[in-house]
Structures are given as structure tokens and as C-alpha cells.
Design an enzyme around this catalytic site. Sequence first.
Site, PDB file in Angstrom:
ATOM      1  N   HIS A  17       0.757  -1.250   0.000  1.00  0.00           N
ATOM      2  CA  HIS A  17       0.000   0.000   0.000  1.00  0.00           C
ATOM      3  C   HIS A  17       0.791   1.305   0.000  1.00  0.00           C
ATOM      4  O   HIS A  17       0.196   2.361  -0.158  1.00  0.00           O
ATOM      5  CB  HIS A  17      -0.972   0.015   1.187  1.00  0.00           C
ATOM      6  CG  HIS A  17      -1.947  -1.113   1.161  1.00  0.00           C
ATOM      7  ND1 HIS A  17      -2.907  -1.250   0.184  1.00  0.00           N
ATOM      8  CD2 HIS A  17      -2.092  -2.181   1.982  1.00  0.00           C
ATOM      9  CE1 HIS A  17      -3.618  -2.348   0.416  1.00  0.00           C
ATOM     10  NE2 HIS A  17      -3.136  -2.931   1.488  1.00  0.00           N
ATOM     11  N   HIS A  43      -3.231  -2.945   8.035  1.00  0.00           N
ATOM     12  CA  HIS A  43      -4.290  -3.276   7.073  1.00  0.00           C
ATOM     13  C   HIS A  43      -4.891  -1.994   6.516  1.00  0.00           C
ATOM     14  O   HIS A  43      -5.180  -1.070   7.272  1.00  0.00           O
ATOM     15  CB  HIS A  43      -5.374  -4.114   7.772  1.00  0.00           C
ATOM     16  CG  HIS A  43      -6.621  -4.304   6.958  1.00  0.00           C
ATOM     17  ND1 HIS A  43      -6.678  -5.150   5.878  1.00  0.00           N
ATOM     18  CD2 HIS A  43      -7.850  -3.755   7.073  1.00  0.00           C
ATOM     19  CE1 HIS A  43      -7.907  -5.095   5.361  1.00  0.00           C
ATOM     20  NE2 HIS A  43      -8.632  -4.261   6.066  1.00  0.00           N
TER      21      HIS A  43
END
EC number: 4.6.1.18
Length: 119
Positions: free
Chosen positions: A11, A114
Site C-alpha cells: 500500500h 491493514h
Amino acid sequence: ETRYEKFLRQHVDYPRTAAPDTRTYCNQMMQRRGMTSPVCKFTNTFVHASAASITTICGPGGAPAGGNLRDSTASFALTTCRLQGGSQRPPCNYNGGTSTQRIRIACDGGLPVHYDRAI
């Protein structure tokens, strides 16, 4: 690979990797970051900010959003890559979109682990 390291790999892209367009960016980055084998990941968001600035969401730069989720107070530059077509079998072909939004992440031990979604 720790959950934090996996979060960074999947990410975080800062500064944003140069590419002629978002489609090329997504196809290159998804492959480069290991999200195209054994199957193509359906969707993935890259955050164009330093790991340090994203980590602040786990502290003063974020607000609780239930469980271990936190919402960023700041907005971030994002590129979201989405798989084209229905098949998750490589070769993977992605389309991309860019936006600037706040993000919701999960934290563990003060580190992002996450990516939940843009908010």
C-alpha cells in the site's frame, strides 16, 4: 514478512513511481509488489505518502473507528487499481484511478497493518 511490512509492500508508494498513465502504473506496481501471482488481486490502493506520515494515523493523526480501525484526520494522495475482466488468472490487467481522500486503516502495536478503505 511482518503484517507491517506487508502493509508497506502492498500500500505505500512514496514518492509515487513514475508512469505514463494510471493503467501502466497499476500493471507495473501490482506485479512489482507481488500482487499478481498466484492470482491477480481484485483491487488495491497505493498511498503516496511516507510510512511515517501514515503511521501517525495510529496515534495523534487518527481517530478511532471501531475495533483496531482508525480514520486519518489528513487526506492522502491515492491510486486505486482495479482488475479488468472477471478472471483472476494472470496475465493481470488493471485500470487505475487517482484521488485525494482520508483513509481508514487497522493498527497493531502502533503500526499500520491493514488498509480498509478510503473515506
